[in-house]
Design a protein around this motif. Structure first.
Motif, short mmCIF file in Angstrom:
data_model
loop_
_atom_site.label_atom_id
_atom_site.label_comp_id
_atom_site.label_asym_id
_atom_site.label_seq_id
_atom_site.Cartn_x
_atom_site.Cartn_y
_atom_site.Cartn_z
N THR A 1 4.86 5.72 -4.00
CA THR A 1 5.56 6.33 -2.87
C THR A 1 4.54 6.98 -1.93
OG1 THR A 1 7.56 6.72 -4.14
CG2 THR A 1 7.23 8.07 -2.19
N GLY A 2 4.69 6.67 -0.63
CA GLY A 2 3.79 7.24 0.37
C GLY A 2 2.62 6.37 0.75
N GLN A 3 2.31 5.37 -0.07
CA GLN A 3 1.22 4.47 0.27
C GLN A 3 1.65 3.54 1.39
OE1 GLN A 3 0.23 2.75 -3.68
NE2 GLN A 3 -1.76 3.78 -3.47
N SER A 4 0.67 2.96 2.05
CA SER A 4 0.95 2.02 3.12
C SER A 4 0.40 0.65 2.75
CB SER A 4 0.32 2.49 4.43
OG SER A 4 -1.09 2.55 4.30
N MET A 5 0.98 -0.37 3.36
CA MET A 5 0.47 -1.71 3.16
C MET A 5 0.99 -2.63 4.27
SD MET A 5 2.52 -3.88 0.27
CE MET A 5 1.49 -5.28 0.70
N THR A 6 0.32 -3.75 4.43
CA THR A 6 0.71 -4.75 5.41
C THR A 6 0.95 -6.07 4.71
OG1 THR A 6 -0.57 -3.68 7.17
CG2 THR A 6 0.04 -5.98 7.49
#
Lengths: 112, 115
Positions: free
Chosen positions: B15-20
């Motif tokens: 939770t809270g991490q980012s990704m593309t």
């Protein structure tokens, strides 16, 4: 956006024709009807599409009523591999938009 | 002709991490789409792009951003992942007029789990 209504599930005996209905009573004059299917959790597969006239290809036939408020996808000789969820979609397309929204689909079960 | 490719195939995030999520097509299509599919449910449109340089919101755009930098590529970004974004993500590329030789206009999907 025009919405579609399909029965949640249908059964069909192997070798018989499967007729999948779809209602799209709010369809606009320039909107196409598309059919896709999804087998298990794979990406959906294109089947056929049409505007006003009936269409046929190697996979299926598409019958569109004259008032365009409903259509029927016909798989002429269903096989066990045709068991899938079938989606009827109205494609809202213009110069700068091309929205493709899936409904809930019909789960077709082909039995031996 | 690879059709539509997606990377990665699987991803686990906290939770809270980012990704593309990346999507590319080699069929010269104008229209590209991102959908999500939750277990036992249908596909819901997140964002779409009717042409290079344009993007529009779909049914469930909140929590996502997209980028259509060129005709081939359409990426989906999760800035701060939430457990509610656990889903299978499908990218699609569809010809604008008629249909081409391909029937596989959808990618194989990215399975995302957010803990």
């Amino acid at each position: 956006d025009a919405k579609t209504t399909q029965p949640p599930s249908m059964d069909c005996a192997e070798g018989r024709a499967a007729n999948l209905p779809c209602n799209h009573s709010t369809i606009s004059g320039n909107e196409y009807v598309y059919w896709y299917r999804q087998i298990h959790s794979q990406g959906p597969q294109y089947i056929i599409h049409g505007l006003k006239n009936n269409e046929t290809n190697e996979m299926a036939s598409l019958i569109i009523t004259e008032d365009r408020k409903s259509s029927t996808l016909i798989l002429p000789h269903a096989t066990l591999r045709d068991t899938a969820v079938y989606y009827c979609i109205v494609r809202a397309r213009s110069y700068n938009t091309d929205k493709l929204i899936f409904g809930t689909g019909t789960r077709l079960q082909v039995f031996p | 002709n690879a059709g539509v490719t997606q990377t990665p195939k699987f991803q686990v995030l906290k939770t809270g991490q980012s990704m593309t999520l990346q999507c590319a097509q080699d069929m010269n299509h104008n229209s590209m789409y991102w959908y999500r599919q939750d277990p036992g449910m249908g596909l819901r449109l997140i964002y779409y792009s009717a042409s290079e340089g344009t993007t529009d919101k779909g049914e469930v755009p909140n929590g996502y951003n997209v980028s259509r930098l060129n005709k081939r590529e359409f990426s989906l970004r999760l800035e701060s992942a939430a457990p509610s974004q656990t889903s299978v993500y499908f990218c699609a590329s569809i010809p604008r007029d008629g249909q081409g030789q391909e029937t596989q206009y959808f990618g194989p999907g990215t399975r995302l789990l957010v803990l």
